[in-house]
Design an enzyme around this catalytic site. Structure first.
Site, PDB file in Angstrom:
ATOM      1  N   TYR A   1       0.844  -1.205   0.000  1.00  0.00           N
ATOM      2  CA  TYR A   1       0.000   0.000   0.000  1.00  0.00           C
ATOM      3  C   TYR A   1       0.881   1.256   0.000  1.00  0.00           C
ATOM      4  CZ  TYR A   1      -3.794   3.131   1.553  1.00  0.00           C
ATOM      5  OH  TYR A   1      -4.724   4.142   1.659  1.00  0.00           O
TER       6      TYR A   1
ATOM      7  N   ARG B   1     -10.676  -1.361  10.011  1.00  0.00           N
ATOM      8  CA  ARG B   1     -10.034  -0.154  10.520  1.00  0.00           C
ATOM      9  C   ARG B   1     -10.546   0.149  11.927  1.00  0.00           C
ATOM     10  NH1 ARG B   1     -10.144   3.511   5.056  1.00  0.00           N
ATOM     11  NH2 ARG B   1     -11.870   2.142   4.556  1.00  0.00           N
TER      12      ARG B   1
ATOM     13  N   ASN C   1     -14.058  -0.935  13.782  1.00  0.00           N
ATOM     14  CA  ASN C   1     -13.894  -2.070  14.702  1.00  0.00           C
ATOM     15  C   ASN C   1     -14.393  -1.730  16.106  1.00  0.00           C
ATOM     16  OD1 ASN C   1     -12.781  -3.851  12.887  1.00  0.00           O
ATOM     17  ND2 ASN C   1     -10.847  -4.095  13.959  1.00  0.00           N
TER      18      ASN C   1
HETATM   19  P1  NAD Z   1     -12.642   1.664   0.266  1.00  0.00           P
HETATM   20  O1  NAD Z   1     -11.947   0.344   0.348  1.00  0.00           O
HETATM   21  O2  NAD Z   1     -13.991   1.794   0.890  1.00  0.00           O
HETATM   22  O3  NAD Z   1     -12.782   2.136  -1.250  1.00  0.00           O
HETATM   23  C1  NAD Z   1     -11.921   1.758  -2.264  1.00  0.00           C
HETATM   24  C2  NAD Z   1     -12.757   1.458  -3.506  1.00  0.00           C
HETATM   25  O4  NAD Z   1     -11.865   1.132  -4.581  1.00  0.00           O
HETATM   26  C3  NAD Z   1     -13.691   0.274  -3.318  1.00  0.00           C
HETATM   27  O5  NAD Z   1     -14.963   0.584  -3.795  1.00  0.00           O
HETATM   28  C4  NAD Z   1     -13.027  -0.837  -4.144  1.00  0.00           C
HETATM   29  O6  NAD Z   1     -13.947  -1.801  -4.611  1.00  0.00           O
HETATM   30  C5  NAD Z   1     -12.386  -0.022  -5.247  1.00  0.00           C
HETATM   31  N1  NAD Z   1     -11.256  -0.696  -5.904  1.00  0.00           N
HETATM   32  C6  NAD Z   1     -10.229  -1.351  -5.319  1.00  0.00           C
HETATM   33  N2  NAD Z   1      -9.390  -1.826  -6.249  1.00  0.00           N
HETATM   34  C7  NAD Z   1      -9.902  -1.466  -7.472  1.00  0.00           C
HETATM   35  C8  NAD Z   1      -9.508  -1.667  -8.814  1.00  0.00           C
HETATM   36  N3  NAD Z   1      -8.381  -2.338  -9.113  1.00  0.00           N
HETATM   37  N4  NAD Z   1     -10.279  -1.167  -9.802  1.00  0.00           N
HETATM   38  C9  NAD Z   1     -11.426  -0.493  -9.511  1.00  0.00           C
HETATM   39  N5  NAD Z   1     -11.853  -0.267  -8.256  1.00  0.00           N
HETATM   40  C10 NAD Z   1     -11.099  -0.746  -7.247  1.00  0.00           C
HETATM   41  O7  NAD Z   1     -11.624   2.727   0.891  1.00  0.00           O
HETATM   42  P2  NAD Z   1     -11.808   4.298   1.156  1.00  0.00           P
HETATM   43  O8  NAD Z   1     -11.545   4.523   2.585  1.00  0.00           O
HETATM   44  O9  NAD Z   1     -13.046   4.805   0.545  1.00  0.00           O
HETATM   45  O10 NAD Z   1     -10.547   4.859   0.354  1.00  0.00           O
HETATM   46  C11 NAD Z   1     -10.693   5.477  -0.919  1.00  0.00           C
HETATM   47  C12 NAD Z   1      -9.344   6.023  -1.365  1.00  0.00           C
HETATM   48  O11 NAD Z   1      -8.870   6.980  -0.410  1.00  0.00           O
HETATM   49  C13 NAD Z   1      -8.266   4.950  -1.479  1.00  0.00           C
HETATM   50  O12 NAD Z   1      -7.457   5.228  -2.597  1.00  0.00           O
HETATM   51  C14 NAD Z   1      -7.474   5.124  -0.208  1.00  0.00           C
HETATM   52  O13 NAD Z   1      -6.151   4.708  -0.371  1.00  0.00           O
HETATM   53  C15 NAD Z   1      -7.586   6.619   0.028  1.00  0.00           C
HETATM   54  N6  NAD Z   1      -7.401   6.941   1.451  1.00  0.00           N
HETATM   55  C16 NAD Z   1      -8.385   6.668   2.363  1.00  0.00           C
HETATM   56  C17 NAD Z   1      -8.157   6.951   3.705  1.00  0.00           C
HETATM   57  C18 NAD Z   1      -9.204   6.697   4.758  1.00  0.00           C
HETATM   58  O14 NAD Z   1      -8.891   6.857   5.942  1.00  0.00           O
HETATM   59  N7  NAD Z   1     -10.426   6.370   4.434  1.00  0.00           N
HETATM   60  C19 NAD Z   1      -6.931   7.487   4.115  1.00  0.00           C
HETATM   61  C20 NAD Z   1      -5.954   7.711   3.163  1.00  0.00           C
HETATM   62  C21 NAD Z   1      -6.200   7.456   1.821  1.00  0.00           C
HETATM   63  N1  UDP Z   2      -6.086  -0.760  15.752  1.00  0.00           N
HETATM   64  C1  UDP Z   2      -6.461  -1.253  16.988  1.00  0.00           C
HETATM   65  N2  UDP Z   2      -7.521  -2.119  17.046  1.00  0.00           N
HETATM   66  C2  UDP Z   2      -8.230  -2.491  15.955  1.00  0.00           C
HETATM   67  C3  UDP Z   2      -7.860  -1.955  14.688  1.00  0.00           C
HETATM   68  C4  UDP Z   2      -6.775  -1.095  14.627  1.00  0.00           C
HETATM   69  O1  UDP Z   2      -5.849  -0.938  18.015  1.00  0.00           O
HETATM   70  O2  UDP Z   2      -9.186  -3.273  16.110  1.00  0.00           O
HETATM   71  C5  UDP Z   2      -4.947   0.207  15.694  1.00  0.00           C
HETATM   72  C6  UDP Z   2      -3.904  -0.094  14.641  1.00  0.00           C
HETATM   73  O3  UDP Z   2      -2.938  -0.984  15.124  1.00  0.00           O
HETATM   74  C7  UDP Z   2      -3.358   1.294  14.378  1.00  0.00           C
HETATM   75  C8  UDP Z   2      -4.566   2.213  14.575  1.00  0.00           C
HETATM   76  O4  UDP Z   2      -5.492   1.463  15.348  1.00  0.00           O
HETATM   77  O5  UDP Z   2      -2.376   1.628  15.329  1.00  0.00           O
HETATM   78  C9  UDP Z   2      -5.223   2.653  13.283  1.00  0.00           C
HETATM   79  O6  UDP Z   2      -5.463   1.500  12.504  1.00  0.00           O
HETATM   80  P1  UDP Z   2      -6.226   1.545  11.106  1.00  0.00           P
HETATM   81  O7  UDP Z   2      -6.125   0.179  10.520  1.00  0.00           O
HETATM   82  O8  UDP Z   2      -7.569   2.129  11.309  1.00  0.00           O
HETATM   83  O9  UDP Z   2      -5.423   2.619  10.235  1.00  0.00           O
HETATM   84  P2  UDP Z   2      -3.863   2.827   9.876  1.00  0.00           P
HETATM   85  O10 UDP Z   2      -3.014   1.948  10.744  1.00  0.00           O
HETATM   86  O11 UDP Z   2      -3.746   2.468   8.452  1.00  0.00           O
HETATM   87  O12 UDP Z   2      -3.633   4.258  10.168  1.00  0.00           O
END
Ligand code: NAD
Ligand code: UDP
Ligand code: UDP
Length: 320
Positions: free
Chosen positions: A145, A186, A190
């Site tokens: 990622y 996440r 959770n």
């Molecule tokens: P999500 O998993 O809910 O959404 C991702 C979407 O992309 C899903 O609908 C999935 O089916 C689609 N997808 C995955 N692989 C694909 C492919 N090869 N072709 C077409 N579609 C595909 O996650 P999200 O939280 O909505 O995240 C959306 C974007 O924002 C992602 O790029 C993620 O990296 C970025 N982002 C999210 C967060 C967050 O905290 N939510 C933080 C940082 C970055």
């Molecule tokens: N985490 C946790 N319990 C859970 C899921 C996640 O303590 O059930 C912790 C995880 O280890 C991390 C933080 O919460 O330190 C955020 O995790 P998440 O997967 O939401 O996002 P990211 O690590 O990608 O920021």
């Protein structure tokens, strides 16, 4: 002005809110998603909208459509989902970016990349500013990622330098809200699902690691504002809420707000789990006149209300 806008990953958590917002603003929206983590359910409120179109498609394959703007969000974002098929995760970020940049180059569309705070890895600089290059393990379980997203940023800037294309990079910090999957894995979803079910709240490690959580509405506003900037604004721009807390504090808050009787259990910390995370959003304030409006308490209350009607089992992450 009405535009034809492509949202990749539009059936996901953030993507579905973005599609809704763009339709509300009067645009035509083309949602492209392979439903890896997203679902049609997320699009229920807009599925029949006359300006909305959905294509099941994997961004790793070329896509020929005519559009004015692209928001490239396709990529699983939760560690359990992006680590399930890590090679596909890297391909989605890298090959997906190449295809969307190729599409933008041919059509002249403006393209925005949903990058991430994972670019910073386990950071030595706190809070994280956009000029910090990060500390990322290239060969660990999170690397598919982190490095995929880093390479996508490289591609965006190289296409810009080679082809002078209008593009933007948003570095999104942890965002939460309704429509996260109950089995998303996440931390916010959770903890809420566990608290509502009366199951033990699983803190990984000792819970002293921090994150800064942004409510989805604030994030979407930031993305739309970034897309609307003039062509000389490329970013990367941090988008997130600087309200930082430890995972122990988050667990306490969720237990308090749900009135849950859940106990807290401690599980092994997954490898390369960042110790601390907080965005410096000075640049976003300057460039976009943007800052989050929704406090963690208000955002969590809305998210708890959403999950209240949808309890489910919670999935864990392996430690090694
Ligand atoms: P999500 O998993 O809910 O959404 C991702 C979407 O992309 C899903 O609908 C999935 O089916 C689609 N997808 C995955 N692989 C694909 C492919 N090869 N072709 C077409 N579609 C595909 O996650 P999200 O939280 O909505 O995240 C959306 C974007 O924002 C992602 O790029 C993620 O990296 C970025 N982002 C999210 C967060 C967050 O905290 N939510 C933080 C940082 C970055
Ligand atoms: N985490 C946790 N319990 C859970 C899921 C996640 O303590 O059930 C912790 C995880 O280890 C991390 C933080 O919460 O330190 C955020 O995790 P998440 O997967 O939401 O996002 P990211 O690590 O990608 O920021
Ligand atoms: N591409 C696409 N849709 C388009 C134009 C290009 O999916 O409308 C893909 C194309 O398959 C190519 C990639 O984008 O692999 C990169 O395109 P670019 O023009 O930059 O590179 P080239 O075709 O010269 O390899």
């Amino acid at each position: 002005m009405k535009r034809r806008i492509l949202v990749t990953g539009g059936a996901g958590f953030l993507g579905s809110f973005l599609c809704e917002r763009l339709l509300k603003d009067g645009h035509e929206v083309l949602c492209v998603d392979n439903f890896y983590t997203g679902s049609r359910d997320n699009l229920r409120s807009i599925a029949a909208h006359p300006n909305f179109e959905l294509i099941r498609h994997d961004v790793c394959f070329p896509l020929y459509v005519e559009i004015d703007q692209i928001y490239n969000l396709a990529c699983p974002a939760s560690p359990i989902h992006y680590q399930h098929d890590p090679v596909q995760t890297t391909k989605t970020s890298v090959v997906g970016a190449i295809n969307m940049l190729g599409l933008a180059k041919r059509t002249g569309a403006r393209v925005l990349q949903a990058s991430t705070s994972e670019i910073y890895g386990d950071p030595e600089v706190h809070p994280q500013t956009e000029d910090y290059w990060g500390r990322v393990n290239p060969i660990g379980r999170r690397s598919c990622y982190d490095e995929g997203k880093r390479c996508a940023e490289t591609l965006f800037f190289d296409y810009r330098r080679q082809h002078n294309m209008p593009m933007k990079v948003a570095r999104i910090f942890n965002t939460y809200g309704p429509r996260m999957r109950p089995d998303d894995g996440r931390v916010v979803s959770n903890f809420i699902v566990q608290a509502l079910n009366g199951d033990p709240i699983t803190i990984y490690g000792d819970g002293s690691q921090t994150r800064s959580f942004c409510y989805v509405d604030d994030l979407i506003e930031g993305l739309v504002k970034l897309m609307a900037t003039s062509d000389d604004v490329t970013g990367p721009v941090n988008l997130g809420n600087p309200a930082e807390m430890t995972m122990r504090e988050l667990a306490g808050l969720v237990i308090q707000m749900t009135g849950s009787k859940s106990e807290i259990v401690y599980k092994p910390l997954p490898s390369d789990d960042p110790r601390q995370r907080r965005p410096d959003i000075t640049l976003a304030k300057q460039l976009l006149d943007w800052e989050p409006q929704v406090t963690p308490r208000v955002g969590l209350a809305k998210t708890i209300a959403y999950f209240g009607g949808k309890p489910a089992n919670v999935v864990g992450v392996s430690a090694a």
